[in-house]
Design a protein around this motif. Structure first.
Motif, mmCIF file in Angstrom:
data_model
loop_
_atom_site.group_PDB
_atom_site.id
_atom_site.type_symbol
_atom_site.label_atom_id
_atom_site.label_comp_id
_atom_site.label_asym_id
_atom_site.label_seq_id
_atom_site.Cartn_x
_atom_site.Cartn_y
_atom_site.Cartn_z
ATOM 1 N N HIS A 10 0.551 -1.182 -0.208
ATOM 2 C CA HIS A 10 -0.126 -0.044 -0.035
ATOM 3 C C HIS A 10 0.968 1.085 0.023
ATOM 4 O O HIS A 10 2.242 1.260 0.127
ATOM 5 N N PHE B 226 -8.151 -0.855 10.384
ATOM 6 C CA PHE B 226 -6.846 -0.754 9.864
ATOM 7 C C PHE B 226 -5.924 -0.765 10.895
ATOM 8 O O PHE B 226 -6.289 0.038 12.080
ATOM 9 N N GLY C 62 -10.419 3.904 2.181
ATOM 10 C CA GLY C 62 -10.174 3.557 3.557
ATOM 11 C C GLY C 62 -9.770 4.818 4.386
ATOM 12 O O GLY C 62 -8.871 5.505 3.780
ATOM 13 N N CYS C 63 -10.006 5.012 5.394
ATOM 14 C CA CYS C 63 -9.464 6.351 6.209
ATOM 15 C C CYS C 63 -9.611 6.244 7.807
ATOM 16 O O CYS C 63 -10.242 5.258 8.316
ATOM 17 N N GLN D 297 -2.547 3.463 -5.717
ATOM 18 C CA GLN D 297 -3.310 3.957 -4.633
ATOM 19 C C GLN D 297 -2.605 5.484 -4.570
ATOM 20 O O GLN D 297 -1.514 5.736 -4.953
ATOM 21 N N GLU E 77 -2.258 7.927 -1.205
ATOM 22 C CA GLU E 77 -2.165 8.166 0.366
ATOM 23 C C GLU E 77 -2.646 9.715 0.629
ATOM 24 O O GLU E 77 -1.989 10.542 -0.181
ATOM 25 N N GLN F 112 3.498 7.508 4.713
ATOM 26 C CA GLN F 112 3.057 8.327 5.731
ATOM 27 C C GLN F 112 4.472 8.188 6.737
ATOM 28 O O GLN F 112 4.784 9.334 7.216
ATOM 29 N N SER G 75 0.751 3.441 2.325
ATOM 30 C CA SER G 75 0.754 3.976 3.547
ATOM 31 C C SER G 75 2.241 4.043 4.170
ATOM 32 O O SER G 75 2.584 4.944 5.012
ATOM 33 N N ALA H 127 -5.670 10.028 8.085
ATOM 34 C CA ALA H 127 -5.023 9.606 6.819
ATOM 35 C C ALA H 127 -6.113 9.057 6.105
ATOM 36 O O ALA H 127 -7.243 8.535 6.611
ATOM 37 N N PHE H 128 -6.018 8.887 4.730
ATOM 38 C CA PHE H 128 -6.686 8.179 3.888
ATOM 39 C C PHE H 128 -5.933 7.614 2.905
ATOM 40 O O PHE H 128 -4.862 7.923 2.335
ATOM 41 N N GLY H 129 -6.581 6.486 2.124
ATOM 42 C CA GLY H 129 -6.045 5.721 1.106
ATOM 43 C C GLY H 129 -6.926 5.211 0.140
ATOM 44 O O GLY H 129 -7.825 4.792 0.419
ATOM 45 N N ARG I 99 -0.031 -6.665 -4.794
ATOM 46 C CA ARG I 99 -0.139 -7.805 -3.879
ATOM 47 C C ARG I 99 -0.372 -8.859 -4.727
ATOM 48 O O ARG I 99 -0.849 -8.828 -5.977
ATOM 49 N N PHE J 219 -3.322 0.914 11.581
ATOM 50 C CA PHE J 219 -2.828 2.152 11.621
ATOM 51 C C PHE J 219 -3.512 3.333 11.775
ATOM 52 O O PHE J 219 -3.082 4.576 11.909
ATOM 53 N N THR J 220 -4.895 3.153 11.859
ATOM 54 C CA THR J 220 -5.756 4.179 12.194
ATOM 55 C C THR J 220 -6.894 3.889 13.123
ATOM 56 O O THR J 220 -7.033 2.718 13.401
#
Ligand code: PHE
Length: 356
Positions: A174, A254, A287-288, A213, A215, A179, A176, A311-313, A200, A256-257
């Motif tokens: 991803h 997620f 996703g966020c 993606q 970010e 970040q 991320s 954060a968002f992706g 992936r 990380f959030t």
């Protein structure tokens, strides 16, 4: 031959009227070649008495030097003439209109177009551009994002490992990890976005092993989930060029959030076509969440654990398919020119920024 004036005269006329290097060479042979006129005369000299020898020898030598001087002058003139004719032939009329067909042939890939649109919108909304490497290490892709070794979330990612597994290098699963890289290398506050390729080990109708993606990360004092919600709503309305779009924030997970959400937009499917911003069906687009304290702890240190950030992706292919009505994800990477001619964008199609 006693008087060479006549001969010199006619040689000069011949030189003057010749218009190529080859003709000049023929004239040279005619006068000074092995059996040339002047060569023959020179051969006769030996039979003459001394006085005549001297006189005729001198005349012939003068003839020779005049002859070759004129040949050289003529050669220079011929070359100049040739160059100017060539320049005339090769000149380009820059006032002609371009051939339109060459512009129609070349197309911008929808991923490039969509990425450019996202870049210009997020840029205009105050975020700045960042990027990170496609080959990541375990720390940036997982550990620092609160996904420790043996965490079940690692399985969710179908990771491609690069080299030996114990080297800890992966193709980033991803965007991320960018970040983490920006948190560690830049100073707060941060407002950044990072588009790019992700990987992936997955391939079916809705997954390709490589995809894209973007970010987003905003870290500053007092930022809340309400800011995140406003930001994403604004982005979607601009991106889809549609003010009727509604967003649904679904609680999700997620590592990380916290809290985390998946965001859907409302739509209606009618005879195989998707209409966004209408109806009561929902389509997931991103996703966020609020950045997890552990992420700050691992990138900035313990004393920064209580920093605020969101954060968002988002998947770029997904956004492109929804915006431009492309039904099959796999077409994006099949390099089928017919598909590209149909769905590709022309060079001078610019992003509509009239909303600014
Ligand atoms: N990295 C997540 C994914 O690939 C998306 C995401 C990014 C979610 C940022 C929350 C915050 O699915």
């Amino acid at each position: 031959m006693e008087n060479y004036d006549q001969l010199i005269q006619s040689a000069m006329v011949e030189i003057d009227s010749s218009n190529s290097i080859e003709l000049l060479e023929n004239i040279r042979i005619k006068y000074f070649g092995k059996n040339g006129i002047v060569s023959q005369e020179l051969k006769k000299i030996s039979k003459l008495n001394d006085e005549k020898k001297r006189k005729i020898g001198k005349e012939l030598n003068e003839f020779k030097s005049t002859f070759f001087k004129n040949v050289e002058l003529k050669k220079v003139r011929i070359r100049k003439q040739e160059i100017s004719e060539q320049l005339k032939k090769e000149s380009i009329d820059i006032s002609l209109p371009p051939r339109s067909s060459s512009f129609i042939e070349a197309k911008i890939h929808p991923i490039t177009q969509t990425t450019n649109e996202i870049v210009s919108i997020l840029g205009s909304m105050g975020l700045s551009y960042e990027e990170g490497p496609d080959v990541e290490d375990d720390f940036h892709n997982f550990t620092a994002l609160n996904i420790p070794k043996n965490h079940p979330a690692r399985q969710m990612h179908d990771t491609f490992y690069v080299g030996e597994k114990n080297e800890g290098l992966v193709l980033r699963t991803h965007t991320s990890p960018v970040q983490i890289r920006t948190l560690m290398n830049k100073t707060l506050p941060l407002r950044i976005f990072a588009p790019g390729r992700t990987y992936r080990c997955d391939s079916d109708i809705t997954h390709t092993p490589m995809f894209h993606q973007v970010e987003g990360l905003v870290v500053e004092e007092g930022v809340t989930f309400a800011n995140l919600k406003w930001f994403l709503e604004k982005f979607c309305k601009i991106f889809f060029n549609n003010d009727d779009i509604n967003l649904r924030f679904r609680p999700s997970y997620f590592p990380f959030t916290e809290p985390s959400a998946e965001v859907d937009i409302n739509c209606k499917v009618e005879s195989g076509k998707i209409h966004l911003g209408e109806g009561d069906s929902w389509m997931e687009i991103l996703g966020c969440g609020m950045v997890h304290p552990n992420v700050f702890k691992m990138s900035l240190g313990e004393k920064n654990m209580n920093t605020n950030g969101f954060a968002f992706g988002m998947g770029i292919e997904r956004l492109a398919m929804l915006k431009y009505g492309m039904p099959d994800l796999r077409n994006f990477f099949e390099s089928d020119l017919r598909w590209l001619r149909h769905y590709g964008f022309s060079f001078f199609e610019t992003t509509d920024l009239s909303w600014r």
